[in-house]
Write a protein that holds these residues in place. Structure first.
Motif, mmCIF file in Angstrom:
data_model
loop_
_atom_site.group_PDB
_atom_site.id
_atom_site.type_symbol
_atom_site.label_atom_id
_atom_site.label_comp_id
_atom_site.label_asym_id
_atom_site.label_seq_id
_atom_site.Cartn_x
_atom_site.Cartn_y
_atom_site.Cartn_z
ATOM 1 N N ALA A 1 31.932 13.225 -27.059
ATOM 2 C CA ALA A 1 30.603 13.670 -27.502
ATOM 3 C C ALA A 1 29.578 12.540 -27.462
ATOM 4 O O ALA A 1 28.377 12.788 -27.302
ATOM 5 C CB ALA A 1 30.688 14.253 -28.904
ATOM 6 N N ALA A 2 30.016 11.304 -27.601
ATOM 7 C CA ALA A 2 29.089 10.177 -27.627
ATOM 8 C C ALA A 2 28.474 9.891 -26.260
ATOM 9 O O ALA A 2 27.503 9.135 -26.157
ATOM 10 C CB ALA A 2 29.811 8.928 -28.138
ATOM 11 N N LYS A 3 28.973 10.537 -25.210
ATOM 12 C CA LYS A 3 28.510 10.235 -23.859
ATOM 13 C C LYS A 3 27.124 10.802 -23.555
ATOM 14 O O LYS A 3 26.414 10.293 -22.691
ATOM 15 C CB LYS A 3 29.537 10.737 -22.830
ATOM 16 N N THR A 4 26.721 11.892 -24.255
ATOM 17 C CA THR A 4 25.395 12.460 -24.029
ATOM 18 C C THR A 4 24.741 12.780 -25.366
ATOM 19 O O THR A 4 25.424 13.053 -26.361
ATOM 20 C CB THR A 4 25.462 13.754 -23.195
ATOM 21 N N VAL A 5 23.424 12.773 -25.397
ATOM 22 C CA VAL A 5 22.678 13.077 -26.622
ATOM 23 C C VAL A 5 22.934 14.514 -27.050
ATOM 24 O O VAL A 5 23.098 14.814 -28.254
ATOM 25 C CB VAL A 5 21.163 12.844 -26.400
ATOM 26 N N GLU A 6 22.960 15.422 -26.086
ATOM 27 C CA GLU A 6 23.154 16.842 -26.409
ATOM 28 C C GLU A 6 24.513 17.077 -27.073
ATOM 29 O O GLU A 6 24.609 17.775 -28.094
ATOM 30 C CB GLU A 6 23.042 17.679 -25.136
ATOM 31 N N ALA A 7 25.564 16.484 -26.489
ATOM 32 C CA ALA A 7 26.897 16.649 -27.066
ATOM 33 C C ALA A 7 26.980 15.983 -28.435
ATOM 34 O O ALA A 7 27.576 16.533 -29.371
ATOM 35 C CB ALA A 7 27.949 16.056 -26.128
ATOM 36 N N PHE A 8 26.354 14.820 -28.572
ATOM 37 C CA PHE A 8 26.347 14.106 -29.847
ATOM 38 C C PHE A 8 25.650 14.941 -30.928
ATOM 39 O O PHE A 8 26.150 15.082 -32.047
ATOM 40 C CB PHE A 8 25.637 12.758 -29.668
ATOM 41 N N THR A 9 24.495 15.507 -30.592
ATOM 42 C CA THR A 9 23.743 16.316 -31.551
ATOM 43 C C THR A 9 24.521 17.563 -31.950
ATOM 44 O O THR A 9 24.547 17.948 -33.132
ATOM 45 C CB THR A 9 22.383 16.718 -30.956
ATOM 46 N N PHE A 10 25.164 18.195 -30.981
ATOM 47 C CA PHE A 10 25.932 19.402 -31.260
ATOM 48 C C PHE A 10 27.069 19.127 -32.237
ATOM 49 O O PHE A 10 27.257 19.844 -33.225
ATOM 50 C CB PHE A 10 26.476 19.978 -29.951
ATOM 51 N N ILE A 11 27.855 18.074 -31.971
ATOM 52 C CA ILE A 11 28.981 17.750 -32.854
ATOM 53 C C ILE A 11 28.479 17.375 -34.237
ATOM 54 O O ILE A 11 29.072 17.746 -35.257
ATOM 55 C CB ILE A 11 29.827 16.607 -32.253
ATOM 56 N N GLY A 12 27.360 16.637 -34.287
ATOM 57 C CA GLY A 12 26.798 16.272 -35.585
ATOM 58 C C GLY A 12 26.428 17.493 -36.411
ATOM 59 O O GLY A 12 26.682 17.554 -37.624
ATOM 60 N N SER A 13 25.808 18.492 -35.781
ATOM 61 C CA SER A 13 25.406 19.703 -36.497
ATOM 62 C C SER A 13 26.617 20.540 -36.916
ATOM 63 O O SER A 13 26.626 21.154 -37.986
ATOM 64 C CB SER A 13 24.472 20.539 -35.624
ATOM 65 N N GLN A 14 27.625 20.568 -36.072
ATOM 66 C CA GLN A 14 28.809 21.370 -36.388
ATOM 67 C C GLN A 14 29.693 20.711 -37.438
ATOM 68 O O GLN A 14 30.459 21.391 -38.122
ATOM 69 C CB GLN A 14 29.626 21.609 -35.118
ATOM 70 N N SER A 15 29.591 19.388 -37.563
ATOM 71 C CA SER A 15 30.464 18.693 -38.511
ATOM 72 C C SER A 15 30.189 19.115 -39.947
ATOM 73 O O SER A 15 31.117 19.255 -40.753
ATOM 74 C CB SER A 15 30.297 17.173 -38.362
ATOM 75 N N GLU A 16 28.898 19.356 -40.290
ATOM 76 C CA GLU A 16 28.571 19.791 -41.652
ATOM 77 C C GLU A 16 29.152 21.171 -41.931
ATOM 78 O O GLU A 16 29.709 21.422 -43.009
ATOM 79 C CB GLU A 16 27.045 19.803 -41.842
ATOM 80 N N LEU A 17 29.021 22.071 -40.964
ATOM 81 C CA LEU A 17 29.583 23.409 -41.124
ATOM 82 C C LEU A 17 31.099 23.360 -41.245
ATOM 83 O O LEU A 17 31.706 24.048 -42.082
ATOM 84 C CB LEU A 17 29.169 24.274 -39.933
ATOM 85 N N LEU A 18 31.717 22.515 -40.434
ATOM 86 C CA LEU A 18 33.170 22.367 -40.470
ATOM 87 C C LEU A 18 33.632 21.825 -41.816
ATOM 88 O O LEU A 18 34.621 22.292 -42.389
ATOM 89 C CB LEU A 18 33.605 21.434 -39.338
ATOM 90 N N LEU A 19 32.908 20.847 -42.334
ATOM 91 C CA LEU A 19 33.259 20.258 -43.629
ATOM 92 C C LEU A 19 33.152 21.290 -44.746
ATOM 93 O O LEU A 19 33.997 21.346 -45.647
ATOM 94 C CB LEU A 19 32.356 19.055 -43.917
#
Length: 617
Positions: A583-601
Motif C-alpha cells: 500500500a505504501a507504493k502509491t498515494v491512492e493505496a496508502f489512503t485507502f488502507i488508512g481509511s479502512q484501518s479505522e473501520l477494521l479496528l
C-alpha cells in the motif's frame, strides 16, 4: 647428495614420486610431495604456476625450500645479515592438468645439492610444522567439539569488520520493519559463526510456495569469497523467489541443524515437502535431524556447477561436452535413456578413469531425473538453469570489498524480483488470454497464471499427436497405453471412475504439478472435457496468494494460551506488514488502507466486546 640414496628413505616405491603419477587436484599432489619430503628430510615450497585463460591451474612446480638464491635488495644493507639458506637446489616435482581434469607428474628431480635433515627431525622443518601441530592437538585428548577442532570445520575466516556490518544491517532492517526476522549463532568460544535473516514478505511467500525449497550453496563452486547462501523457491508465475538468506562461516552438522531449525521457526513452523541441496554429508545429517519427513534430493544445478569446477579442463577443451553433460543431467527422464547417454559420454570424452564422475554416477539415485520423478520439485531445475541469484551478487561478496555495501545490492535484487512478481500478478489478473473454444483450455486459462498455462497448453497441444489403446478394465479401474507419434516409448495411464483419479507412468504431475499429454489424451478418449479439480494445484493458480486466515486451522482454535496468541500475532504481523509494504507504493493505496484501518479496528473491538460479554454471562 641424492634423495634416493638417503639411508632412511623407505624402500616402498609408493612413497617416491614418478612420472605419470596422477592426482585429483593440486592439494593432493602437494600433500603427497610434502609427505615424501618428510621421509627424505627436506622442506617444500610452491614455486611456478601456470593458469588457463579462465584462471584454472594448468601446471604447478613444487621445489625444495633451498631452490634458487636469495636476491639482494638494491641500496639496502641489513645490520645483521641473515645466513644464506638457499643453495640453488634442483630437486622439484611438476604437475600438469590432463584432459580429464586430473593432474599428472611430468617432471621429477630427486637430487639435492645440500645435506638433508634426519627424517626424525623433519617435522621441525617449515612445510611440515602444520602436521605436527595437528598431531599435538590429536594426542592431547581434546574432545571433538573443542574450539580448536571447531575452527578446523570452518570454511572461511570472517573478514575484519564483517560481523559489525551484518549486525548493523540486520538491526536497521528490524527497526524499519518489526516483522523482519534474524538470528545469530555463536559458537563454543563466543565467536559469531552464522547469520540468518528473512523479511515478512519472504515468510508469507514461504506459506504459499514453500512446498519446494532449494538451499543454494553455490558460493562453494563460484568461489564467492564469502559464504553467502540462499533459500529459494518458485512462485505461481514460475519465477524464482527468496525465502531467506544466510552467511555460514561454520559448516559443521550442528551449524546446519541450527540453520534449518531457525528457518523453520522463522517460517512459523512450515517445513518443505521437498528440499534440494548440494551433496554434503553435514547437510544430509542436519536435515535428517531438523526436518524429518521432508524428502531430500541433490540439486542437479549444483551437480552441474560442481562439474564445471572439477572438470574445467574438459569443459574448456571441448565445444560439445557442456551440451552432452547437460543433456545427461537435465533432459534424460527415462532410466535407459540416462544410462545410455552417460556411457556414451564417458567413452566419447575418455573419462572412464575420472574418479569424480565415477562417484557422481554411484550417487545417481539421489540426483538423476529418472530416479526422482515421483518427488514433487515444482520443476525448479528449469528456473535454476536460467538464473543463479548468487552469481548475480558474486562480485559484491569479494573479501577485498567491505560487506555493508553488499546488502544494498542484495536488497536491490530482492526488490527487483518482487517488482517483476507484482507486474506478473497484475498481468494475470487483468489480461484475458485468447484461447481456442475448448472447455479444458478455457478452464486452464481462467485458473492458471499465464506462465503455467503456457506449459499446460504445450502438453494439451502435444496430446493431439498421441495414440491411445484401451488395455482392459478391472471394476472401476481402466488401463490404457499411450504412445506419442514417432516415439517408440510407451506410457501407461490408469483411470478410476469412482473418484476421477488418474495416474501416468511418466509421473509429470507428481514431479511438476501439471498434467501430462498422456493423461489429457485418456481424458479426451473418455469424453471428459475438464480437468478434475484435484489436478489443479493451488500453488499454480492466479489466486494462489488469496488465502483466508481460516485456511490456517492451527490458529483457529478457541484455545487462548500465550503460545497460540503469540503465533496468531506473528502471523497477522506478516499479513499486515506485507499489506503495508504494498500500500505504501502509491498515494491512492496508502489512503485507502488508512481509511479502512479505522473501520477494521472498530469491527475488531466489536468482536472482542461480544466475546467479553459472553464470557461474563
Amino acid at each position: 647428495m641424492g634423495a634416493a640414496e638417503h639411508a632412511d628413505v623407505p624402500p616402498n616405491p609408493g612413497w617416491i614420486p614418478h612420472l605419470d603419477m596422477q592426482f585429483d587436484n593440486e592439494d593432493a599432489a602437494y600433500a603427497f610431495y610434502t609427505s615424501y619430503a618428510a621421509c627424505v628430510g627436506f622442506s617444500v615450497r610452491k614455486s611456478k604456476m601456470w593458469t588457463t585463460s579462465k584462471d584454472v591451474l594448468a601446471a604447478r612446480t613444487f621445489v625444495c625450500s633451498k631452490q634458487g638464491f636469495r636476491q639482494k635488495k638494491k641500496g639496502f644493507e641489513p645490520k645483521k645479515p641473515r645466513p644464506a639458506t638457499r643453495t640453488g637446489c634442483p630437486a622439484c616435482m611438476t604437475i600438469k592438468i590432463t584432459p580429464s581434469g586430473r593432474y599428472r607428474v611430468t617432471e621429477f628431480v630427486p637430487d639435492h645439492n645440500h645435506l638433508l635433515a634426519n627424517p626424525s627431525t623433519a617435522p621441525l622443518l617449515r612445510s611440515h610444522r602444520a602436521k605436527v601441530k595437528g598431531r599435538i592437538a590429536d594426542d592431547s585428548g581434546m574432545p571433538p567439539d573443542s574450539s580448536e577442532n571447531h575452527q578446523l570445520k570452518r570454511r572461511k575466516a570472517m573478514q575484519v569488520g564483517d560481523a559489525g556490518a551484518v549486525l548493523e544491517y540486520l538491526q536497521r532492517m528490524q527497526v524499519e520493519n518489526p516483522s523482519f526476522f534474524y538470528a545469530v549463532r555463536v559458537d563454543g568460544d563466543d565467536s559469531i559463526a552464522n547469520f540468518f535473516w528473512a523479511d515478512a514478505k519472504s515468510v508469507m511467500d514461504c506459506q504459499y510456495f514453500g512446498d519446494v525449497v532449494c538451499f543454494d550453496t553455490t558460493y562453494k563452486a563460484c568461489d564467492c569469497g564469502r559464504p553467502f547462501a540462499l533459500f529459494v523457491g518458485v512462485n505461481n508465475h514460475k519465477q524464482m523467489i527468496i525465502f531467506g538468506a544466510a552467511l555460514l562461516y561454520d559448516e559443521s552438522v550442528e551449524s546446519f541443524q541450527w540453520l534449518f531449525d531457525t528457518f523453520k521457526d522463522a517460517m512459523r513452523g512450515k517445513q518443505p515437502k521437498t528440499v534440494l541441496t548440494d551433496k554434503c554429508m553435514e547437510i544430509f545429517d542436519a536435515l535428517v535431524a531438523a526436518w524429518p519427513g521432508t524428502t531430500h534430493r541433490i540439486c542437479v544445478w549444483h551437480v552441474y556447477q560442481n562439474a564445471m569446477m572439477h572438470l574445467n579442463q574438459v569443459f574448456e577443451g571441448s565445444k560439445t561436452f557442456a551440451h552432452d553433460f547437460g543433456r545427461c543431467i537435465f533432459d534424460c527422464e527415462e532410466e535407459e535413456e540416462f544410462i545410455y547417454a552417460w556411457r556414451a559420454m564417458m567413452v566419447k570424452y575418455d573419462l572412464s578413469d575420472n574418479e569424480w564422475l565415477a562417484k557422481l554416477y554411484e550417487d545417481r539415485l539421489m540426483w538423476a531425473l529418472p530416479y526422482g520423478k515421483q518427488v514433487f520439485c515444482a520443476d525448479i531445475k528449469n528456473n535454476l538453469r536460467k538464473e543463479n541469484l548468487i552469481s548475480l551478487l558474486k562480485k559484491h561478496l569479494s573479501p577485498q570489498q567491505e560487506l555493508l555495501p553488499f546488502f544494498e545490492h542484495y536488497d536491490t535484487l530482492l526488490n527487483e524480483r518482487r517488482c517483476l512478481e507484482l507486474q506478473a500478478d497484475v498481468h494475470a489478473s487483468q489480461n484475458i488470454l485468447k484461447v481456442p473454444p475448448l472447455r479444458m483450455l478455457k478452464q486452464a486459462a481462467n485458473v492458471y497464471t499465464p506462465a503455467v498455462f503456457k506449459v499446460f497448453q504445450n502438453e494439451f497441444e502435444m496430446y493431439m499427436d498421441c495414440m491411445v489403446y484401451h488395455r482392459g478394465d478391472v471394476g472401476t479401474v481402466s488401463d490404457y497405453k499411450v504412445i506419442v507419434d514417432e516415439n517408440p516409448r510407451e506410457h501407461f495411464v490408469r483411470y478410476d471412475s469412482s473418484d476421477s483419479s488418474i495416474f501416468c507412468s511418466c509421473k509429470k504431475f507428481e514431479f511438476a504439478g501439471i498434467q501430462c499429454r498422456h493423461v489429457l489424451k485418456v481424458l479426451d478418449y473418455r469424453n471428459i472435457k475438464e480437468l478434475p479439480p484435484r489436478y489443479i494445484l493451488k500453488r499454480w493458480r492466479k489466486d494462489a496468494k488469496l488465502r483466508a486466515v481460516t485456511d490456517h486451522h492451527e490458529y483457529a482454535s478457541a484455545d487462548s494460551s500465550k503460545s497460540l496468541i503469540a503465533n496468531r500475532y506473528k502471523y497477522l504481523c506478516c499479513i499486515f506488514s506485507t499489506l503495508a509494504a504494498r500500500a505504501a507504493k502509491t498515494v491512492e493505496a496508502f489512503t485507502f488502507i488508512g481509511s479502512q484501518s479505522e473501520l477494521l479496528l472498530e469491527q475488531v473491538e466489536h468482536i472482542l466486546q461480544k466475546e467479553l460479554l459472553r464470557y461474563h454471562n
